[in-house]
Design an enzyme around this catalytic site. Structure first.
Site, PDB file in Angstrom:
ATOM      1  NE  ARG A  17       4.077  -1.509  10.369  1.00  0.00           N
ATOM      2  CZ  ARG A  17       2.947  -2.332  10.017  1.00  0.00           C
ATOM      3  NH1 ARG A  17       3.124  -3.583  10.775  1.00  0.00           N
ATOM      4  NH2 ARG A  17       2.253  -2.117   9.194  1.00  0.00           N
TER       5      ARG A  17
ATOM      6  NE  ARG B 132      12.130  -4.035   9.683  1.00  0.00           N
ATOM      7  CZ  ARG B 132      11.978  -2.697   9.022  1.00  0.00           C
ATOM      8  NH1 ARG B 132      11.804  -2.614   7.775  1.00  0.00           N
ATOM      9  NH2 ARG B 132      11.628  -1.802   9.882  1.00  0.00           N
TER      10      ARG B 132
ATOM     11  CG  ASP C 110       3.323   1.785   1.976  1.00  0.00           C
ATOM     12  OD1 ASP C 110       3.745   3.236   2.188  1.00  0.00           O
ATOM     13  OD2 ASP C 110       3.969   1.048   2.809  1.00  0.00           O
TER      14      ASP C 110
HETATM   15  C1  LIG Z   1       3.929  -6.515   7.628  1.00  0.00           C
HETATM   16  C2  LIG Z   1       4.508  -5.174   7.666  1.00  0.00           C
HETATM   17  C3  LIG Z   1       5.711  -4.479   8.405  1.00  0.00           C
HETATM   18  C4  LIG Z   1       6.169  -3.117   8.313  1.00  0.00           C
HETATM   19  N1  LIG Z   1       7.198  -2.899   8.981  1.00  0.00           N
HETATM   20  C5  LIG Z   1       7.613  -1.876   9.138  1.00  0.00           C
HETATM   21  C6  LIG Z   1       8.685  -1.551   9.961  1.00  0.00           C
HETATM   22  O1  LIG Z   1       8.813  -2.183  10.697  1.00  0.00           O
HETATM   23  N2  LIG Z   1       9.047  -0.193   9.774  1.00  0.00           N
HETATM   24  C7  LIG Z   1       8.807   0.846   8.965  1.00  0.00           C
HETATM   25  O2  LIG Z   1       9.052   1.939   8.880  1.00  0.00           O
HETATM   26  N3  LIG Z   1       7.728   0.504   7.967  1.00  0.00           N
HETATM   27  C8  LIG Z   1       7.106  -0.985   8.059  1.00  0.00           C
HETATM   28  N4  LIG Z   1       6.129  -1.283   7.329  1.00  0.00           N
HETATM   29  C9  LIG Z   1       5.598  -0.358   6.187  1.00  0.00           C
HETATM   30  C10 LIG Z   1       5.046   0.937   6.733  1.00  0.00           C
HETATM   31  O3  LIG Z   1       3.908   0.242   7.744  1.00  0.00           O
HETATM   32  C11 LIG Z   1       4.080   1.532   5.917  1.00  0.00           C
HETATM   33  O4  LIG Z   1       4.996   2.127   4.849  1.00  0.00           O
HETATM   34  C12 LIG Z   1       3.219   3.035   6.217  1.00  0.00           C
HETATM   35  O5  LIG Z   1       3.018   2.891   7.388  1.00  0.00           O
HETATM   36  C13 LIG Z   1       2.169   3.072   5.299  1.00  0.00           C
HETATM   37  O6  LIG Z   1       1.217   2.130   5.751  1.00  0.00           O
HETATM   38  P1  LIG Z   1      -0.202   1.872   4.574  1.00  0.00           P
HETATM   39  O7  LIG Z   1      -1.154   1.971   6.026  1.00  0.00           O
HETATM   40  O8  LIG Z   1      -0.141   2.552   3.481  1.00  0.00           O
HETATM   41  O9  LIG Z   1      -0.150   0.303   4.446  1.00  0.00           O
HETATM   42  P2  LIG Z   1      -0.142  -0.960   5.369  1.00  0.00           P
HETATM   43  O10 LIG Z   1       0.489  -0.718   6.674  1.00  0.00           O
HETATM   44  O11 LIG Z   1       0.597  -2.121   4.513  1.00  0.00           O
HETATM   45  O12 LIG Z   1      -1.425  -1.220   5.738  1.00  0.00           O
HETATM   46  C14 LIG Z   1      -2.489  -1.837   4.767  1.00  0.00           C
HETATM   47  C15 LIG Z   1      -3.585  -2.474   5.432  1.00  0.00           C
HETATM   48  O13 LIG Z   1      -4.482  -2.735   4.699  1.00  0.00           O
HETATM   49  C16 LIG Z   1      -4.820  -4.099   5.107  1.00  0.00           C
HETATM   50  N5  LIG Z   1      -5.648  -4.688   3.413  1.00  0.00           N
HETATM   51  C17 LIG Z   1      -4.790  -4.976   2.573  1.00  0.00           C
HETATM   52  N6  LIG Z   1      -5.747  -5.698   1.737  1.00  0.00           N
HETATM   53  C18 LIG Z   1      -6.932  -5.606   2.020  1.00  0.00           C
HETATM   54  C19 LIG Z   1      -8.229  -5.703   1.674  1.00  0.00           C
HETATM   55  N7  LIG Z   1      -8.397  -6.360   0.412  1.00  0.00           N
HETATM   56  N8  LIG Z   1      -9.313  -5.483   2.316  1.00  0.00           N
HETATM   57  C20 LIG Z   1      -9.191  -5.038   3.686  1.00  0.00           C
HETATM   58  N9  LIG Z   1      -7.998  -4.789   3.947  1.00  0.00           N
HETATM   59  C21 LIG Z   1      -6.917  -4.975   3.419  1.00  0.00           C
HETATM   60  C22 LIG Z   1      -3.733  -4.859   5.344  1.00  0.00           C
HETATM   61  O14 LIG Z   1      -4.191  -5.995   6.410  1.00  0.00           O
HETATM   62  C23 LIG Z   1      -3.164  -3.786   6.380  1.00  0.00           C
HETATM   63  O15 LIG Z   1      -3.752  -3.763   7.591  1.00  0.00           O
HETATM   64  C24 LIG Z   1       5.609  -2.473   7.344  1.00  0.00           C
HETATM   65  C25 LIG Z   1       4.430  -2.794   6.403  1.00  0.00           C
HETATM   66  C26 LIG Z   1       4.072  -4.087   6.394  1.00  0.00           C
HETATM   67  C27 LIG Z   1       2.989  -4.441   5.777  1.00  0.00           C
END
Ligand SMILES: Cc1cc2nc3c(=O)[nH]c(=O)nc-3n(C[C@H](O)[C@H](O)[C@H](O)COP(=O)(O)OP(=O)(O)OC[C@H]3O[C@@H](n4cnc5c(N)ncnc54)[C@H](O)[C@@H]3O)c2cc1C
Length: 427
Positions: free
Chosen positions: A115, A193, A313
């Protein structure tokens, strides 16, 4: 700033909250479509994003979008797992079937890798494009009126034509969209994991075949649990994950350091090779107990005045067995950026409604597939599988995987808008 292909400037200002895969991809897509973007991320340094997580998967419907970002897919392929199959075993150890993904090559690239490494490639591309990424910016509130939307960040008000909330499963943006503060809940499952160097495995007689002949990908399936292991970079790196029932509390945190002894309790009586993989995890290897947070499907992804959209997400958490969480989060940004391009600045709210209409049904159908696979694996009927081993294969359907979100959006946009206008006219 490198000169990447871009649509003419649209004059549309976009604020994106959260620079996970959803937010950073939406920022790149908005930049491609000529919108002006500010990306706000609460982490102070990018390492705070890249140091979490291990194996992540982009299926062809997600990964094909990277092909439009010069150099990105090529860089990813260098660090991605080089397998086009999955070997599946009964939990006691008997080999059952090899599922091949070779046929899917024509649908687009599949990328499975670390990741943090894959994220860093996308992040660098966003930087190379000159996107305005601001770290250390925690958004505490959202607002909107007929003319604009905005956020409160570090006590300051910031406005744009549209705000994209991409803050992950604990999104604050959901409150303005839903009108109430819904809490994330436990999915009833957790994932152990681990990720560590392959040489540990190479030295072990029982395990060495998993790394010495290049990359591998194997799964052992049993009651209420599935265990997946794979090697990457020609066997230099190794990872395993297993999903199991868990009624742990997810209120305070959902990532805990895992313990080998705890993991072994879950795989009591399982094939010796599975137990040996767990036992081989070095103390220095990253072993994590990751609680799977879930949300009920949302009635909508967009705010009452249609100027704030939830993506990734924040809108729709996925189960790992869907292998679609990351891919769907990329599709969200692709579609939203394209809708804004097609609508133009004077029709931003129409674009946001079209985005929701295009995405809603597809996302929920994809979510349902994850549940189906988990049930199929955790409650396997082994007598039936003996007769027909492919029954246990991951469900791989063309409607989901052989799909170009951008092309589909361009094709359907006018019909979707006509529908939306028709609905309004009838009200
Ligand atoms: C810590 C972590 C580890 C993961 N590891 C895996 C993995 O190993 N394998 C896998 O398949 N999936 C993993 N996932 C899930 C995967 O990354 C997500 O399902 C997918 O990539 C969609 O991501 P997203 O950008 O919607 O959310 P996220 O990946 O959760 O990103 C959200 C971002 O928003 C930022 N944020 C949150 N609140 C605020 C705010 N109030 N102001 C400003 N910024 C904010 C956070 O810091 C983060 O960078 C993980 C998720 C997390 C959070």
């Amino acid at each position: 700033m490198a000169d990447f292909p871009r649509s003419p400037a649209s004059g549309i200002k976009v604020i994106i909250v959260g620079a996970g895969f959803a937010g950073i991809s939406a920022a790149i897509e908005c930049d491609r479509k000529g919108h002006s973007v500010v990306l706000l991320e609460k982490s102070e340094a990018i390492e705070e994003i890249t140091r979490f997580g291990d194996i992540i998967s982009f299926d062809p419907n997600g990964a094909r979008n990277f092909e439009r970002w010069p150099g990105v897919i090529e860089a990813m392929q260098k660090v991605a797992r080089q397998t086009s199959w999955l070997d599946l075993y009964h939990w006691k150890g008997e080999f059952v079937t090899r599922q091949s993904f070779a046929e899917e090559k024509k649908w687009g690239p599949r990328i499975n890798g670390h990741r943090g490494e894959l994220y860093s490639i996308i992040y660098q591309h966003a930087r190379d494009r000159g996107i305005n990424i601001q770290l250390g910016q925690r958004v505490t509130d959202y607002f909107e009126d007929e003319e604009k939307a905005g956020v409160v960040v570090n006590g300051q008000y910031m406005t744009a034509d549209v705000v994209i909330a991409a803050e992950g499963v604990r999104s604050r943006g959901r409150k303005i969209v839903l009108g109430f503060d819904d809490r994330p809940k436990s999915s009833g499952y957790a994932v152990y994991r681990a990720w560590f160097p392959g040489d540990v495995i190479a030295k072990n007689e029982m395990l060495k075949h998993l790394v010495v002949n290049g990359d591998t990908h194997s799964g052992w399936l049993g009651p209420d649990l599935h265990f997946l292991a794979s090697s990457l970079k020609g066997g230099k790196e190794f990872n395993w994950v297993f999903t199991h029932i868990d009624d742990g509390n997810i209120e305070e945190s959902w990532q805990f350091p895992g313990k080998v002894e705890e993991c072994l309790k879950y795989v009591e009586g399982w094939a010796p090779i599975v137990r040996e993989i767990v036992k081989s995890t070095p103390k220095t290897g990253r072993l994590i107990d990751h609680k799977l947070v879930f949300r009920d499907p949302l009635p909508t992804f967009i705010s009452p005045k249609s100027r704030i959209a939830l993506i990734g997400d924040a809108a729709h958490p996925f189960l790992p067995t869907s292998i679609q969480g990351a891919s769907q989060s990329i599709e969200d940004g692709v579609v939203l950026a394209a809708c804004l391009e097609l609508a133009g600045r004077s029709n931003v709210t129409l674009a946001v409604n079209a985005f929701e209409k295009i995405r809603y049904e597809r996302v929920h159908k994809a979510q349902a597939m994850g549940v189906k696979t988990r049930e199929k694996w955790h409650k396997a009927n082994w007598d039936a599988i003996k007769e027909k081993p492919e029954e246990i294969h991951l469900t791989r359907e063309a409607w989901l995987l052989n799909f170009d979100a951008e092309a589909d959006c361009y094709e359907r946009y006018n019909d979707v808008v006509a529908d939306l206008k028709g609905v309004k006219a009838r009200l």
